[in-house]
Design a protein around this motif. Structure first.
Motif, mmCIF file in Angstrom:
data_model
loop_
_atom_site.group_PDB
_atom_site.id
_atom_site.type_symbol
_atom_site.label_atom_id
_atom_site.label_comp_id
_atom_site.label_asym_id
_atom_site.label_seq_id
_atom_site.Cartn_x
_atom_site.Cartn_y
_atom_site.Cartn_z
ATOM 1 N N GLY A 42 -44.170 -6.476 -46.014
ATOM 2 C CA GLY A 42 -44.938 -5.278 -45.689
ATOM 3 C C GLY A 42 -45.575 -4.615 -46.889
ATOM 4 O O GLY A 42 -45.439 -5.044 -48.031
ATOM 5 N N THR A 43 -46.260 -3.534 -46.588
ATOM 6 C CA THR A 43 -46.966 -2.796 -47.623
ATOM 7 C C THR A 43 -46.029 -2.009 -48.530
ATOM 8 O O THR A 43 -46.469 -1.471 -49.538
ATOM 9 N N ASP A 44 -44.751 -1.954 -48.198
ATOM 10 C CA ASP A 44 -43.797 -1.314 -49.106
ATOM 11 C C ASP A 44 -43.738 -2.055 -50.440
ATOM 12 O O ASP A 44 -43.339 -1.487 -51.446
ATOM 13 N N LEU A 45 -44.181 -3.300 -50.469
ATOM 14 C CA LEU A 45 -44.255 -4.041 -51.728
ATOM 15 C C LEU A 45 -45.369 -3.511 -52.633
ATOM 16 O O LEU A 45 -45.442 -3.861 -53.797
ATOM 17 N N LEU A 46 -46.226 -2.656 -52.091
ATOM 18 C CA LEU A 46 -47.352 -2.107 -52.850
ATOM 19 C C LEU A 46 -47.157 -0.634 -53.199
ATOM 20 O O LEU A 46 -48.110 0.034 -53.597
ATOM 21 N N ALA A 78 -56.626 2.376 -54.348
ATOM 22 C CA ALA A 78 -57.811 1.576 -54.050
ATOM 23 C C ALA A 78 -57.435 0.111 -53.810
ATOM 24 O O ALA A 78 -57.980 -0.545 -52.918
ATOM 25 N N LEU A 79 -56.487 -0.399 -54.577
ATOM 26 C CA LEU A 79 -56.034 -1.778 -54.396
ATOM 27 C C LEU A 79 -55.287 -1.933 -53.075
ATOM 28 O O LEU A 79 -55.508 -2.895 -52.339
ATOM 29 N N VAL A 80 -54.429 -0.990 -52.767
ATOM 30 C CA VAL A 80 -53.691 -1.021 -51.501
ATOM 31 C C VAL A 80 -54.667 -1.022 -50.327
ATOM 32 O O VAL A 80 -54.537 -1.811 -49.397
ATOM 33 N N ALA A 81 -55.670 -0.161 -50.386
ATOM 34 C CA ALA A 81 -56.667 -0.097 -49.310
ATOM 35 C C ALA A 81 -57.438 -1.404 -49.200
ATOM 36 O O ALA A 81 -57.694 -1.889 -48.088
ATOM 37 N N ALA A 82 -57.776 -2.015 -50.321
ATOM 38 C CA ALA A 82 -58.514 -3.279 -50.298
ATOM 39 C C ALA A 82 -57.665 -4.406 -49.714
ATOM 40 O O ALA A 82 -58.179 -5.271 -48.997
ATOM 41 N N LEU A 83 -56.378 -4.404 -50.010
ATOM 42 C CA LEU A 83 -55.503 -5.477 -49.538
ATOM 43 C C LEU A 83 -55.058 -5.304 -48.092
ATOM 44 O O LEU A 83 -54.797 -6.285 -47.401
ATOM 45 N N GLY A 128 -56.526 -2.879 -45.769
ATOM 46 C CA GLY A 128 -57.461 -2.221 -44.855
ATOM 47 C C GLY A 128 -57.001 -0.837 -44.453
ATOM 48 O O GLY A 128 -57.396 -0.314 -43.422
ATOM 49 N N GLY A 129 -56.129 -0.242 -45.264
ATOM 50 C CA GLY A 129 -55.632 1.103 -44.981
ATOM 51 C C GLY A 129 -54.427 1.134 -44.054
ATOM 52 O O GLY A 129 -53.914 2.202 -43.753
ATOM 53 N N GLU A 130 -53.961 -0.014 -43.600
ATOM 54 C CA GLU A 130 -52.787 -0.058 -42.719
ATOM 55 C C GLU A 130 -51.507 -0.047 -43.548
ATOM 56 O O GLU A 130 -51.497 -0.468 -44.704
ATOM 57 N N HIS A 131 -50.434 0.427 -42.951
ATOM 58 C CA HIS A 131 -49.125 0.447 -43.610
ATOM 59 C C HIS A 131 -48.080 -0.073 -42.635
ATOM 60 O O HIS A 131 -48.073 0.299 -41.466
#
Length: 81
Positions: free
Chosen positions: A40-44, A50-55, A57-60
């Motif tokens: 999941g995005t908890d790894l980010l 900006a990188l999180v959003a690019a990878l 798409g804004g989802e978590h």
């Protein structure tokens, strides 16, 4: 491992684990009983927004391990060696 996980793992390696491959291996391999259902995005968490959003798409979504497995005899599942 599907190739779409590579950018997520590279970002996690750089930001969450501070380029410490041993810490990343500990978290992703050694600290999980059997395996991962989903990364999941908890790894980010420590990556730039900006990188999180690019990878993502804004989802978590959270990472989830395979902790809901049941063996035929009721014993805890064991990872293959």
């Amino acid at each position: 491992m599907p190739s779409h996980h590579l950018p997520l793992l590279l970002a996690a390696y750089q930001y969450k684990f501070g380029r410490d491959v041993e810490a990343m291996a500990q978290h992703l391999i050694d600290d999980v009983a059997v395996g991962w259902d989903e990364l999941g995005t908890d790894l980010l968490d420590d990556a730039p927004l900006a990188l999180v959003a690019a990878l993502t798409g804004g989802e978590h979504w959270p990472s989830s391990s395979l902790d809901h497995l049941v063996t035929p005899d009721g014993s805890p599942p064991v990872r293959y060696a």
